[in-house]
Design a protein around this motif. Sequence first.
Motif, short mmCIF file in Angstrom:
data_model
loop_
_atom_site.label_atom_id
_atom_site.label_comp_id
_atom_site.label_asym_id
_atom_site.label_seq_id
_atom_site.Cartn_x
_atom_site.Cartn_y
_atom_site.Cartn_z
N GLY A 1 29.24 73.46 43.24
CA GLY A 1 28.72 74.81 43.51
C GLY A 1 29.25 75.86 42.54
N PRO A 2 30.56 76.02 42.43
CA PRO A 2 31.08 77.01 41.48
C PRO A 2 30.72 76.71 40.03
CG PRO A 2 32.78 76.43 43.06
CD PRO A 2 31.63 75.49 43.28
N LEU A 3 30.68 75.44 39.66
CA LEU A 3 30.27 75.11 38.29
C LEU A 3 28.87 75.63 38.01
CD1 LEU A 3 31.49 71.41 37.88
CD2 LEU A 3 32.49 73.45 36.83
N LYS A 4 27.98 75.41 38.94
CA LYS A 4 26.59 75.86 38.78
C LYS A 4 26.51 77.39 38.83
CE LYS A 4 21.98 75.24 40.62
NZ LYS A 4 21.14 74.65 41.66
N GLN A 5 27.14 78.00 39.81
CA GLN A 5 27.07 79.45 39.98
C GLN A 5 27.63 80.21 38.78
OE1 GLN A 5 29.23 79.89 43.63
NE2 GLN A 5 27.47 79.31 44.91
N ARG A 6 28.65 79.69 38.17
CA ARG A 6 29.31 80.39 37.06
C ARG A 6 28.71 80.02 35.70
NH1 ARG A 6 34.07 82.96 38.26
NH2 ARG A 6 34.89 82.66 40.35
N GLY A 7 27.72 79.13 35.69
CA GLY A 7 27.11 78.73 34.43
C GLY A 7 27.97 77.79 33.61
N TYR A 8 28.88 77.08 34.28
CA TYR A 8 29.82 76.21 33.57
C TYR A 8 29.24 74.83 33.24
CZ TYR A 8 33.62 79.52 34.68
OH TYR A 8 34.43 80.62 34.77
N LEU A 9 28.15 74.43 33.87
CA LEU A 9 27.60 73.09 33.60
C LEU A 9 27.18 72.97 32.13
CD1 LEU A 9 25.55 72.55 36.88
CD2 LEU A 9 27.71 71.47 36.24
N ALA A 10 26.47 73.96 31.63
CA ALA A 10 26.04 73.94 30.23
C ALA A 10 27.25 74.01 29.31
CB ALA A 10 25.07 75.09 29.96
N LYS A 11 28.26 74.78 29.70
CA LYS A 11 29.46 74.89 28.87
C LYS A 11 30.22 73.56 28.82
CE LYS A 11 30.25 79.83 29.35
NZ LYS A 11 31.22 80.88 29.63
N LEU A 12 30.23 72.84 29.93
CA LEU A 12 30.86 71.52 29.93
C LEU A 12 30.10 70.58 28.99
CD1 LEU A 12 31.67 71.02 33.72
CD2 LEU A 12 33.35 71.06 31.86
N ALA A 13 28.77 70.61 29.09
CA ALA A 13 27.94 69.72 28.27
C ALA A 13 28.10 70.02 26.78
CB ALA A 13 26.48 69.83 28.69
N ALA A 14 28.26 71.29 26.44
CA ALA A 14 28.40 71.69 25.04
C ALA A 14 29.85 71.60 24.55
CB ALA A 14 27.89 73.12 24.86
N GLY A 15 30.79 71.56 25.48
CA GLY A 15 32.21 71.57 25.13
C GLY A 15 32.89 70.24 25.38
N PRO A 16 33.73 70.16 26.42
CA PRO A 16 34.54 68.96 26.61
C PRO A 16 33.75 67.69 26.94
CG PRO A 16 34.90 70.51 28.40
CD PRO A 16 34.06 71.21 27.38
N TYR A 17 32.49 67.84 27.37
CA TYR A 17 31.67 66.67 27.67
C TYR A 17 30.59 66.43 26.62
CZ TYR A 17 33.64 66.95 32.44
OH TYR A 17 34.46 66.99 33.54
N ALA A 18 30.71 67.06 25.46
CA ALA A 18 29.71 66.93 24.41
C ALA A 18 29.60 65.49 23.91
CB ALA A 18 30.02 67.87 23.25
N VAL A 19 30.70 64.79 23.89
CA VAL A 19 30.70 63.38 23.46
C VAL A 19 30.80 62.52 24.72
CG1 VAL A 19 31.94 61.62 22.14
CG2 VAL A 19 31.80 63.97 21.27
N PRO A 20 29.82 61.63 24.94
CA PRO A 20 29.87 60.79 26.14
C PRO A 20 31.14 59.95 26.20
CG PRO A 20 27.73 60.63 25.07
CD PRO A 20 28.64 61.39 24.13
#
Length: 150
Positions: A120-139
């Motif tokens: 919930g907080p990840l989605k509400q704060r817009g952090y999902l895209a930031k995770l995908a572009a940042g620390p989770y950019a490489v599978p």
Amino acid sequence: RVKAQVRTVRPNAVISAAVWPYYQNKWGWKISTGFDDYYQDSKGWLAAGHVDAIAPMMYGSVADEFDKWQVLLADFMASTYGRAVLPGIGADYDDFNVIVQRIEAARQAGAPGHAIFSFGPLKQRGYLAKLAAGPYAVPAVLSAKKSLAA
């Protein structure tokens, strides 16, 4: 008993437990502990093979301070008994870099993964895209050699 019963139905199932973030109070902090107050012997469960992994819920209260979060991380990582410790990371920080800092620290400590609470907080704060572009950019590369299941 639970692990044995589950394994009869799903032999490769990973048995894990989300556990209290403070196993025992070695530091004199004003906290309740999993071992003494909630009867969670999470390190004992790892040592005995009762669980394949634990996810200490290292967010909220004292664990929100990064230096103390690192102390907790080191304490749990010193007692893996060849099993997985997946440090818990809170998602409800105002600064996304607080989450990134913890992900990087968990990786540097050799944790095979981590658990972020909650969606919930990840989605509400817009952090999902930031995770995908940042620390989770490489599978993540999953290794057949080091499975979470014992």
